[in-house]
Design an enzyme around this catalytic site. Sequence first.
Site, PDB file in Angstrom:
ATOM      1  N   HIS A  19       0.846  -1.199   0.000  1.00 54.70           N
ATOM      2  CA  HIS A  19       0.000   0.000   0.000  1.00 54.70           C
ATOM      3  C   HIS A  19       0.881   1.248   0.000  1.00 54.70           C
ATOM      4  CE1 HIS A  19       0.913   0.518   4.210  1.00 54.70           C
ATOM      5  NE2 HIS A  19       0.394  -0.655   4.518  1.00 54.70           N
ATOM      6  N   LYS A 311      -6.009   6.485  10.987  1.00 53.57           N
ATOM      7  CA  LYS A 311      -4.979   5.488  10.766  1.00 53.57           C
ATOM      8  C   LYS A 311      -5.442   4.571   9.628  1.00 53.57           C
ATOM      9  CE  LYS A 311      -2.053   2.209  13.102  1.00 53.57           C
ATOM     10  NZ  LYS A 311      -2.263   0.808  13.178  1.00 53.57           N
TER      11      LYS A 311
END
Length: 500
Positions: A19, A311
Amino acid sequence: MTKKFYITTPIYYVNAYPHIGHSYTTLACDIVSRYKRSRGEEVHFLTGTDEHGINIEKAAEKAGMSPKAWCDQVVDAYKELWKILDIKYDDFIRTTDKRHEETVQQIFEILIAKGDIYLGHYSGMYCNSCEAYMDETEAPEGICPIHKKPLTEVKEETYFFKLSKYQDALLKFYESNPSFLNPKFRSAEITNFVKSGLKDLSVTRTKVAWGIPVKSNPKHTIYVWFDALINYASAAGLGLNICEDKEFFKEELKKVGLNSFEDVWPADVHLIGKEIARFHMVIWPAMLMALGIPTPKKVFAHGWWTVEGEKMSKTLGNIVDPKKVADEYGLDPLRFFLFREVPFGADGDFSMDSFIKRYNADLANDLGNLLSRTLNMAVKYGDLPAEGEYKSPLLVKAANVDKAVEEHMSELALDKTLEAVWSLIGDMNRYIDETKPWALAKTDEAAAKNVIIDLIHALRKVAVWVEPFMPATGAEMKKRLAPGPVQKYAPLFPRLEVKK
Ligand SMILES: [Zn+2]
């Protein structure tokens, strides 16, 4: 061969797909490598994957695959993404490579023989996801601070690495090598951790099958972290110096354009995320000291990305896929944004809103318009000038930016580099607004032409500075600004409409 500049990403754990976090570190290494190469330096850029341990076993089992087949598939995803992000690495190490496994096994035997690895028993609180034991200070109330999951109690026969023996040596090392711990604000944290007392480290497992076996006691497999850290040296060809089969290691090195370990070692920069700072700043140099191998020159730990203030997590479903962003807005704007938006080293937040604002302000307006305006005005003055040295006030400023870029890049202050370049771009736009070359041409044609020539020379410098960050943009700017006939072009960065 003179020693190459050796820069590494961490090897990425293949329990999940890549990612934006992985991309960030790898892009930073790519930018530094491209910058160094643009200055004629020889660079060796290593990335790779960390493939052993209980979490890989579990991920493979869940997918109904063998661990190796699982790893192969995730490795392909990494390599594919690095291609999409235009990352030019020289070597990709996998911890399942023979060159790595044999080097790790040999290191283990060397350290057993030296007494720096010994057999004992360990019981402690363990995070299965970190694959690390944690004490009360690291995991208050028995909860892993990273995974927010309770630790489990584990007791096993294990080999220990004598980390405690290196406590004083490490402190002396930090003191005499102030450029090792980076960024500076992290160095106190690491130094205090070492001062608080280092314990010997359990470095084998008897319960994990998917790992590198200890040669002299194969019921033990080597702790995934101990195994992983060695990648920087195994990829660099340490095996040639310490293992039996010299021919094999020579051939492996040849494949990546090296002849010896010393061609690249010691590493110049290990670039990492802050969550693995202790492994790289404490354990790794201690392992190298035990082996009598020079320590790396610099470890740089960057911060974490949140997404839209949260987050990043699978459960929130807010993981930024760099491929999607690059597909929709172009690769260069993504590469630019990540290093322009946030001081390199600090934590940052990725929001589409700030991405689009940056794109429109810095790329479409400041840089894109500057290039279009300048070339459109240049059309009436014939061919673009040859390269050369000029001493106008604007080019004196540009020479100062050159120095600033060099200084910031040597400190890995990627954000400050872009800040310096964009400050000059701002000056150049103001220069056009103030001198008004189109009006000036009516009274003083030569003066107007000089303004344009000034801008062309400064823009050529901008192209060189931005190219490591935005390779396609830098190359396109160089093409448009090349000496000779000038033409009008489509905008470099068409403005993005803000979706309401
Ligand atoms: Zn954990």
